[in-house]
Scaffold this motif. Sequence first.
Motif, mmCIF file in Angstrom:
data_model
loop_
_atom_site.group_PDB
_atom_site.id
_atom_site.type_symbol
_atom_site.label_atom_id
_atom_site.label_comp_id
_atom_site.label_asym_id
_atom_site.label_seq_id
_atom_site.Cartn_x
_atom_site.Cartn_y
_atom_site.Cartn_z
ATOM 1 N N ILE A 24 -7.598 1.203 -7.128
ATOM 2 C CA ILE A 24 -7.127 -0.186 -7.125
ATOM 3 C C ILE A 24 -6.853 -0.660 -5.707
ATOM 4 O O ILE A 24 -7.315 -1.725 -5.273
ATOM 5 C CB ILE A 24 -5.849 -0.338 -7.983
ATOM 6 C CG1 ILE A 24 -6.179 -0.140 -9.465
ATOM 7 C CG2 ILE A 24 -5.208 -1.716 -7.768
ATOM 8 C CD1 ILE A 24 -4.944 -0.039 -10.352
ATOM 9 N N ILE A 25 -6.096 0.123 -4.965
ATOM 10 C CA ILE A 25 -5.679 -0.293 -3.630
ATOM 11 C C ILE A 25 -6.820 -0.151 -2.628
ATOM 12 O O ILE A 25 -6.944 -0.940 -1.681
ATOM 13 C CB ILE A 25 -4.433 0.505 -3.171
ATOM 14 C CG1 ILE A 25 -3.592 -0.343 -2.210
ATOM 15 C CG2 ILE A 25 -4.796 1.830 -2.579
ATOM 16 C CD1 ILE A 25 -2.921 -1.516 -2.853
ATOM 17 N N VAL A 46 0.838 -1.207 0.000
ATOM 18 C CA VAL A 46 0.000 0.000 0.000
ATOM 19 C C VAL A 46 0.871 1.254 0.000
ATOM 20 O O VAL A 46 0.593 2.233 -0.691
ATOM 21 C CB VAL A 46 -0.947 0.022 1.225
ATOM 22 C CG1 VAL A 46 -1.646 1.381 1.347
ATOM 23 C CG2 VAL A 46 -1.985 -1.081 1.110
ATOM 24 N N ARG A 47 1.979 1.220 0.769
ATOM 25 C CA ARG A 47 2.873 2.379 0.825
ATOM 26 C C ARG A 47 3.609 2.583 -0.492
ATOM 27 O O ARG A 47 3.915 3.718 -0.873
ATOM 28 C CB ARG A 47 3.886 2.247 1.965
ATOM 29 C CG ARG A 47 3.323 2.073 3.347
ATOM 30 C CD ARG A 47 2.030 2.783 3.589
ATOM 31 N NE ARG A 47 2.058 4.240 3.488
ATOM 32 C CZ ARG A 47 1.018 5.018 3.663
ATOM 33 N NH1 ARG A 47 -0.156 4.495 3.934
ATOM 34 N NH2 ARG A 47 1.140 6.328 3.564
ATOM 35 N N VAL A 103 3.801 3.304 -14.219
ATOM 36 C CA VAL A 103 2.425 3.293 -13.718
ATOM 37 C C VAL A 103 1.757 4.670 -13.787
ATOM 38 O O VAL A 103 0.555 4.778 -13.565
ATOM 39 C CB VAL A 103 2.367 2.782 -12.257
ATOM 40 C CG1 VAL A 103 2.850 1.355 -12.165
ATOM 41 C CG2 VAL A 103 3.161 3.695 -11.327
ATOM 42 N N LYS A 104 2.522 5.709 -14.111
ATOM 43 C CA LYS A 104 1.961 7.066 -14.070
ATOM 44 C C LYS A 104 0.822 7.254 -15.074
ATOM 45 O O LYS A 104 -0.066 8.086 -14.848
ATOM 46 C CB LYS A 104 3.047 8.115 -14.299
ATOM 47 C CG LYS A 104 3.569 8.240 -15.720
ATOM 48 C CD LYS A 104 4.604 9.348 -15.807
ATOM 49 C CE LYS A 104 5.160 9.490 -17.219
ATOM 50 N NZ LYS A 104 4.154 9.982 -18.173
ATOM 51 N N PHE A 105 0.809 6.467 -16.129
ATOM 52 C CA PHE A 105 -0.254 6.599 -17.131
ATOM 53 C C PHE A 105 -1.617 6.188 -16.563
ATOM 54 O O PHE A 105 -2.670 6.564 -17.096
ATOM 55 C CB PHE A 105 0.067 5.739 -18.370
ATOM 56 C CG PHE A 105 -0.026 4.259 -18.130
ATOM 57 C CD1 PHE A 105 -1.205 3.574 -18.356
ATOM 58 C CD2 PHE A 105 1.075 3.550 -17.660
ATOM 59 C CE1 PHE A 105 -1.291 2.210 -18.129
ATOM 60 C CE2 PHE A 105 1.007 2.186 -17.432
ATOM 61 C CZ PHE A 105 -0.180 1.517 -17.662
ATOM 62 N N ILE A 106 -1.598 5.427 -15.476
ATOM 63 C CA ILE A 106 -2.847 4.979 -14.860
ATOM 64 C C ILE A 106 -3.583 6.151 -14.219
ATOM 65 O O ILE A 106 -4.807 6.205 -14.202
ATOM 66 C CB ILE A 106 -2.570 3.884 -13.802
ATOM 67 C CG1 ILE A 106 -1.895 2.680 -14.469
ATOM 68 C CG2 ILE A 106 -3.863 3.453 -13.109
ATOM 69 C CD1 ILE A 106 -1.484 1.595 -13.482
ATOM 70 N N GLY A 107 -2.821 7.114 -13.683
ATOM 71 C CA GLY A 107 -3.416 8.279 -13.027
ATOM 72 C C GLY A 107 -3.579 8.058 -11.539
ATOM 73 O O GLY A 107 -3.774 6.935 -11.080
#
Length: 314
Positions: free
Chosen positions: A278-279, A70-71, A267-271
């Motif tokens: 997700i988390i 998570v962190r 992963v930055k493209f995920i936003g």
Amino acid sequence: LAVSIAATWGWGFSLLNGLTIVRGRGIVPFIIWGTCNALALLIFGVFVQKYPLTLQTADSKGVLIFTTLVRVFSVWIQMSAIYETIVNVGYPEWAGQTVAYSLGAIYIIAMFFRGIWGSVRDDNLGWILLQVSIFSVILVGAKNNSFLATEVKTGVDQIGWALWSGLLLIGGPFVDLSLNQRAKIGMRDGKMKSFNIAFILFFVYQACVLFLGLFKFNSIMDHMLIAAVYALAISTLNSDAVSLQHIKGRKFGLILGLTAVALWQFVKFIGFFNLWQIIANIRIFFAAYIVIKTLKENKKKEKMELKGKFEWEK
């Protein structure tokens, strides 16, 4: 400690998402969402104080692996929040990426040397910057008469969404390593009332976000927003850095943190919003497990003593 708890729980995400909820879903769903966001701190603090075994359950191997993950996600989310805010204001992508990478690496390295008390001190400074930025935006908006209250919907039809999202938030602190570390210090030092104070601070902050969402931003206000997001993001980033030291020590935390910063590009493209979603949808189940397991173990009258310094404390 109370200010640090509120700042750590803030995330750069909470400000940007809060503004999106006010303007997109309406005032009523934001009030529910924002209230739950603040209540999460109070509920967690009260529960831990009554059931100290919560912290021991959260440190069990399976849960600790997940909360560490998570962190890692949190590092990515803070970097994405900084990056997207800068780009949305009109700066080029390379500028947003440079700032995000720089801040991510700087705080991961800095907390290796400074520990949690360095994080706590930075949180207090960051909280001051946040308040100054927010009130500056409000003052500029009021001066320019850019109030949009009549254009923002009530959003009664979004209450169902708000209640579910609020439930996801309430479970959050139970799987938040940063808050677990602060709760351990609070239990050890007799400062668990800090969570009650943090609840009040965060509730007031959420009220300010609601007010911000009622203004139409101009260029000056956009730049002030960057300062506010920066204040929240670094408060969570420095806490992430210390949290990553929890599972296997400071050196491992440093390597894991810098690895997370390096992998952000993929992963930055995920936003930031989708990364959080997700988390958030997964962590509620781990939070439920922690609560249920703690209540069961409490019946056995087990107690956990917290003495001395923690390895990640400077």
